[in-house]
Design a protein around this motif. Structure first.
Motif, PDB file in Angstrom:
ATOM      1  N   ASP A   1       0.963  -1.135  -0.035  1.00 22.77           N
ATOM      2  CA  ASP A   1       0.022  -0.029  -0.219  1.00 22.77           C
ATOM      3  C   ASP A   1       0.928   1.467  -0.032  1.00 22.77           C
ATOM      4  O   ASP A   1       0.786   2.210  -0.669  1.00 22.77           O
ATOM      5  N   GLU A   2       1.907   1.173   0.840  1.00 26.33           N
ATOM      6  CA  GLU A   2       2.851   2.471   0.978  1.00 26.33           C
ATOM      7  C   GLU A   2       3.499   2.838  -0.519  1.00 26.33           C
ATOM      8  O   GLU A   2       3.388   3.811  -1.008  1.00 26.33           O
ATOM      9  N   VAL A   3       3.993   1.783  -1.143  1.00 28.47           N
ATOM     10  CA  VAL A   3       4.630   2.003  -2.546  1.00 28.47           C
ATOM     11  C   VAL A   3       3.536   2.296  -3.560  1.00 28.47           C
ATOM     12  O   VAL A   3       3.669   3.078  -4.474  1.00 28.47           O
ATOM     13  N   LEU A   4       2.324   1.551  -3.560  1.00 28.65           N
ATOM     14  CA  LEU A   4       1.209   2.078  -4.544  1.00 28.65           C
ATOM     15  C   LEU A   4       1.220   3.639  -4.531  1.00 28.65           C
ATOM     16  O   LEU A   4       0.855   4.134  -5.555  1.00 28.65           O
ATOM     17  N   SER A   5       0.846   3.890  -3.121  1.00 29.06           N
ATOM     18  CA  SER A   5       0.774   5.415  -2.825  1.00 29.06           C
ATOM     19  C   SER A   5       1.850   6.256  -3.429  1.00 29.06           C
ATOM     20  O   SER A   5       1.569   7.165  -4.304  1.00 29.06           O
ATOM     21  N   LEU A   6       3.168   5.852  -3.309  1.00 28.43           N
ATOM     22  CA  LEU A   6       4.190   6.366  -3.856  1.00 28.43           C
ATOM     23  C   LEU A   6       4.371   6.773  -5.282  1.00 28.43           C
ATOM     24  O   LEU A   6       4.823   7.746  -5.869  1.00 28.43           O
ATOM     25  N   VAL A   7       3.983   5.798  -5.886  1.00 31.49           N
ATOM     26  CA  VAL A   7       4.183   5.711  -7.345  1.00 31.49           C
ATOM     27  C   VAL A   7       2.714   6.058  -8.175  1.00 31.49           C
ATOM     28  O   VAL A   7       2.529   6.136  -9.180  1.00 31.49           O
ATOM     29  N   GLY A   8       1.791   6.442  -7.266  1.00 32.81           N
ATOM     30  CA  GLY A   8       0.520   6.916  -7.971  1.00 32.81           C
ATOM     31  C   GLY A   8      -0.361   5.995  -8.413  1.00 32.81           C
ATOM     32  O   GLY A   8      -1.212   6.197  -9.609  1.00 32.81           O
ATOM     33  N   LEU A   9      -0.435   4.549  -7.888  1.00 32.18           N
ATOM     34  CA  LEU A   9      -1.112   3.562  -8.485  1.00 32.18           C
ATOM     35  C   LEU A   9      -2.073   2.898  -7.633  1.00 32.18           C
ATOM     36  O   LEU A   9      -2.686   1.874  -7.976  1.00 32.18           O
ATOM     37  N   THR A  10      -2.379   3.509  -6.452  1.00 32.22           N
ATOM     38  CA  THR A  10      -3.456   3.010  -5.574  1.00 32.22           C
ATOM     39  C   THR A  10      -4.848   2.323  -6.115  1.00 32.22           C
ATOM     40  O   THR A  10      -4.978   1.466  -5.794  1.00 32.22           O
ATOM     41  N   THR A  11      -5.300   3.375  -7.182  1.00 28.55           N
ATOM     42  CA  THR A  11      -6.560   2.886  -7.780  1.00 28.55           C
ATOM     43  C   THR A  11      -6.299   1.812  -8.599  1.00 28.55           C
ATOM     44  O   THR A  11      -7.529   1.160  -9.207  1.00 28.55           O
ATOM     45  N   GLU A  12      -5.116   1.698  -9.114  1.00 29.03           N
ATOM     46  CA  GLU A  12      -4.719   0.399  -9.949  1.00 29.03           C
ATOM     47  C   GLU A  12      -4.633  -0.846  -9.471  1.00 29.03           C
ATOM     48  O   GLU A  12      -4.114  -1.698 -10.334  1.00 29.03           O
ATOM     49  N   ALA A  13      -4.281  -1.005  -8.273  1.00 29.92           N
ATOM     50  CA  ALA A  13      -4.058  -2.006  -7.599  1.00 29.92           C
ATOM     51  C   ALA A  13      -4.456  -3.442  -8.036  1.00 29.92           C
ATOM     52  O   ALA A  13      -3.774  -4.571  -8.045  1.00 29.92           O
ATOM     53  N   ALA A  14      -5.921  -3.676  -8.563  1.00 34.05           N
ATOM     54  CA  ALA A  14      -6.311  -4.727  -8.895  1.00 34.05           C
ATOM     55  C   ALA A  14      -6.361  -5.051 -10.236  1.00 34.05           C
ATOM     56  O   ALA A  14      -7.147  -6.133 -10.883  1.00 34.05           O
ATOM     57  N   ARG A  15      -5.895  -4.260 -11.039  1.00 31.20           N
ATOM     58  CA  ARG A  15      -5.624  -4.471 -12.609  1.00 31.20           C
ATOM     59  C   ARG A  15      -4.619  -5.388 -12.948  1.00 31.20           C
ATOM     60  O   ARG A  15      -3.780  -5.809 -12.189  1.00 31.20           O
ATOM     61  N   TRP A  16      -4.897  -6.035 -14.171  1.00 30.33           N
ATOM     62  CA  TRP A  16      -3.887  -6.811 -14.914  1.00 30.33           C
ATOM     63  C   TRP A  16      -2.680  -6.089 -15.643  1.00 30.33           C
ATOM     64  O   TRP A  16      -3.067  -4.966 -16.206  1.00 30.33           O
ATOM     65  N   PRO A  17      -1.613  -6.584 -15.819  1.00 29.49           N
ATOM     66  CA  PRO A  17      -0.509  -5.789 -16.671  1.00 29.49           C
ATOM     67  C   PRO A  17      -1.131  -5.589 -18.092  1.00 29.49           C
ATOM     68  O   PRO A  17      -0.711  -4.313 -18.457  1.00 29.49           O
ATOM     69  N   HIS A  18      -1.821  -6.352 -18.695  1.00 29.49           N
ATOM     70  CA  HIS A  18      -2.229  -6.004 -20.205  1.00 29.49           C
ATOM     71  C   HIS A  18      -3.073  -4.839 -20.054  1.00 29.49           C
ATOM     72  O   HIS A  18      -3.666  -4.369 -21.128  1.00 29.49           O
ATOM     73  N   GLN A  19      -3.881  -4.456 -18.959  1.00 31.61           N
ATOM     74  CA  GLN A  19      -4.715  -3.265 -18.876  1.00 31.61           C
ATOM     75  C   GLN A  19      -4.106  -2.026 -18.440  1.00 31.61           C
ATOM     76  O   GLN A  19      -4.717  -1.089 -18.461  1.00 31.61           O
ATOM     77  N   LEU A  20      -2.706  -2.132 -18.451  1.00 33.71           N
ATOM     78  CA  LEU A  20      -1.886  -0.664 -18.156  1.00 33.71           C
ATOM     79  C   LEU A  20      -1.242  -0.224 -19.306  1.00 33.71           C
ATOM     80  O   LEU A  20      -0.861  -0.871 -20.172  1.00 33.71           O
TER      81      LEU A  20
END
Length: 243
Positions: free
Chosen positions: A106-125
């Protein structure tokens, strides 16, 4: 980090090549040090040896507590894992509890600005989002040293500039020591507290330069343009450099 009289030889038999010989380097903690040099000089080889991804060489490398992270040129995400679980792979072997692992991710998701993308798959990025996941995976161990091997080179200019700004902000917040490889002079000046230029075969340090401009750095600033002109002139001179 300290490298002391290190030599690295790759290949076997008649294909053996000494990439570095009696090479020494000391990194200042809490700074971004950029390795700048022409393609093939050995920048990526040096990073991979520091990370333990190449066979042992002579000499030694010392990193406090040996906590390291690595961000490759390509994101290298597992397509069958979500963003959260790709990042969590960086915690393998640390012996953390599930709650501790969740807190770290959670800490690094916030750091890189991806908190809302946590449940997505790589092909969706997007490409930039994938590289943010790779950066988060490198940071999740809270490394003493983060090794970055041309991580933004495959991105479009706008995304690249955005991630450069994000990296600077993250580094200032975490005080992580970063060794960053590039052959892009503008990227080097935009990011680095210190630029190490490599040239020759075996590779050696030809210039060791400090950049004193405060972050964030604007390409429109006259001091930025002056430093960039100096670095480009030094870099162009490496083309004919022989050791």
């Amino acid at each position: 980090m300290t490298l002391s009289n290190s030599s690295i030889t790759l290949g076997t038999g008649g294909q053996r090549k000494t990439v570095f010989k009696d090479f020494s380097l000391n990194l200042e903690p809490g700074q971004i040090t950029v390795l700048l040099g022409p393609s093939g000089v050995g920048k990526s080889t040096l990073l991979r040896w520091i990370a333990g991804l190449l066979p042992a060489a002579t000499g030694g490398v010392s990193v406090p507590s040996q906590r390291q992270g690595f961000v490759f040129q390509e994101p290298r995400l597992f397509p069958w894992l979500t963003v959260r679980h790709n990042i969590k792979m960086g915690l393998y072997g640390l012996g953390l509890t599930r709650q501790q692992q969740k807190n770290r991710v959670d800490e690094v998701l916030s750091l890189v600005g991806l908190t809302t993308e946590a449940a997505r798959w790589p092909h969706q990025l997007s490409g930039g989002q994938k590289q943010r996941v790779s950066l988060a995976r490198g940071l999740v161990r809270r490394p003493d040293l983060l090794l970055m091997d041309e991580p933004f080179s495959a991105l479009d200019p706008q995304t690249r500039t955005t991630l450069q700004k994000s990296l600077i902000a993250i580094q200032e917040e975490t005080a992580t020591t970063i060794l960053f490889v590039t052959h892009d002079t503008e990227e080097a000046v935009r990011l680095a507290h210190r630029i190490i230029m490599l040239a020759g075969s075996p590779a050696a340090i030809t210039k060791d330069l400090e950049i004193h401009l405060p972050h964030p750095r604007s390409g429109a600033h006259p001091d930025f343009r002056k430093d960039l002109q100096t670095i480009r002139a030094e870099f162009d001179a490496l083309a004919g450099y022989v050791i």
